[in-house]
Design an enzyme around this catalytic site. Structure first.
Site, PDB file in Angstrom:
ATOM      1  N   ASP A 125       0.833  -1.192   0.000  1.00 29.55           N
ATOM      2  CA  ASP A 125       0.000   0.000   0.000  1.00 29.55           C
ATOM      3  C   ASP A 125       0.873   1.250   0.000  1.00 29.55           C
ATOM      4  O   ASP A 125       2.012   1.229   0.476  1.00 29.55           O
ATOM      5  CB  ASP A 125      -0.891   0.031   1.243  1.00 29.55           C
ATOM      6  CG  ASP A 125      -1.925  -1.084   1.256  1.00 29.55           C
ATOM      7  OD1 ASP A 125      -2.302  -1.545   0.168  1.00 29.55           O
ATOM      8  OD2 ASP A 125      -2.344  -1.487   2.358  1.00 29.55           O
ATOM      9  N   ARG A 126       0.338   2.338  -0.518  1.00 34.04           N
ATOM     10  CA  ARG A 126       1.104   3.583  -0.622  1.00 34.04           C
ATOM     11  C   ARG A 126       1.658   4.009   0.733  1.00 34.04           C
ATOM     12  O   ARG A 126       2.808   4.439   0.845  1.00 34.04           O
ATOM     13  CB  ARG A 126       0.216   4.693  -1.210  1.00 34.04           C
ATOM     14  CG  ARG A 126       0.928   6.023  -1.374  1.00 34.04           C
ATOM     15  CD  ARG A 126      -0.011   7.077  -1.936  1.00 34.04           C
ATOM     16  NE  ARG A 126      -1.095   7.375  -1.021  1.00 34.04           N
ATOM     17  CZ  ARG A 126      -1.032   8.240  -0.017  1.00 34.04           C
ATOM     18  NH1 ARG A 126       0.108   8.894   0.208  1.00 34.04           N
ATOM     19  NH2 ARG A 126      -2.065   8.462   0.753  1.00 34.04           N
TER      20      ARG A 126
END
Length: 324
Positions: free
Chosen positions: A141-142
């Site tokens: 995930d970012r």
């Protein structure tokens, strides 16, 4: 090596091209399914509309049903918008003829999306090392920091893709959670399904249609931050579902610090996405990103078959939170 930017037609003012190069582990996928995997904020209907309006490819016109193959290069043209600032550092942990292992900073998305096109790990890779130097074999995930393994050859990408699918990759994460588990070790065994009523890209615990999902947790440290209790956990995901650690911690009653999607209020993520999350909510979250770090990864080397292990230290923002 040919520079695609030199031969490609100029992008009109007010627009930007988002480039894609298909990785070996997606061979044979339909184009619409591939783009849904890469741009998870978009549903299938919207992705098909984008494809039908025209995907830029030098070889032939692409349709939603077009099978993709490793190395297929295409671009999506979209109106330019103000892109959020993302980190530009890309620390290299290890590199050889087969592998490139990076220590991704929090806030850096891996692939181009509807919102991020220049500030991504893939874009930084190509700018610094050239086209097709390496391709990520998995995703983070970012907001998650830590180790990202990339393949440097077609065969390496194929082997790595198989290892991740067959669960022959051992991953360990560090997490800061709200509350303090009473037991030093605990397990969450709860099936995960995709999509929720509020957030399409979120997941949910669903004993009827969810896929088997299991995570082991070990408490490394209990501490206070201000007047509230927290803990540092080591997390061992035994399956590889999207957002598995995050939703399993919420299920256990110990959500990740800073988690806008699975944290204290399900409305936080919607307001965050619309840039309208109020100061009180940010104060409740305590960190600007969710406190998850991909700390260690072990797998058979795709070239030699020997077991290799790579590690990344806990980043400073999470250390600072613990020290208070």
């Amino acid at each position: 090596m040919r520079d695609d930017s030199e031969s490609a037609p100029a992008v009109p003012d007010g627009y930007v091209d988002i480039p894609f190069v298909v990785e070996p582990n997606y061979a044979g996928w339909r184009l619409d399914r591939y783009l849904c995997e890469k741009i998870r904020r978009m549903d299938l209907e919207r992705v098909r509309g984008i494809i039908l309006r025209g995907v830029l490819c030098d070889e032939y016109r692409l349709k939603p049903s077009t099978p993709v193959y490793p190395g297929l290069t295409f671009r999506i043209r979209r109106p330019a918008s103000q892109e959020p600032v993302t980190p530009t550092e890309l620390p290299v942990v290890f590199s050889d003829d087969w592998l490139l292992v990076l220590d991704k900073p929090a806030g850096l998305p891996i692939h181009p999306t509807a919102r991020y096109h220049k500030g991504t790990l893939v874009t930084l890779l190509r700018e610094r090392f050239g086209e097709r130097f390496a391709e990520p074999a998995h995703r983070l995930d970012r907001e998650t920091s830590g180790l990202v393994v990339c393949g440097r050859t077609t065969e390496s990408c194929r082997v790595l893709g198989g290892l991740f699918l067959s669960r022959d990759v051992h991953k360990e994460y560090l997490a800061l959670c709200e509350g303090q588990p009473s037991e030093d070790t605990f397990v969450v065994d709860a099936p995960i399904a995709e999509g929720t009523d509020l957030i399409r890209i979120a997941v949910r615990i669903d004993p009827v249609v969810g896929k088997p999902s299991r995570t082991r947790f070990q408490v490394l440290q209990r501490f206070m931050h201000g007047d509230a209790p927290f803990a540092l956990l080591r997390c061992f995901p035994e399956t590889g579902r999207q957002h598995q650690i995050r939703v399993h911690l919420r299920e256990a009653g110990f959500p990740l610090v800073g988690d806008k999607m699975y944290g204290p209020d399900p409305g936080y993520f919607d307001r965050f996405s619309k840039h309208s999350l109020e100061p009180e909510a940010w104060a409740r979250l305590r960190l600007p990103r969710h406190a998850l770090h991909a700390e260690r990864i072990t797998f058979p080397h795709p070239g030699t078959g020997e077991t290799v292990t790579f590690a990344s230290p806990l980043p400073d923002d999470l250390k600072d939170f613990i020290s208070g």
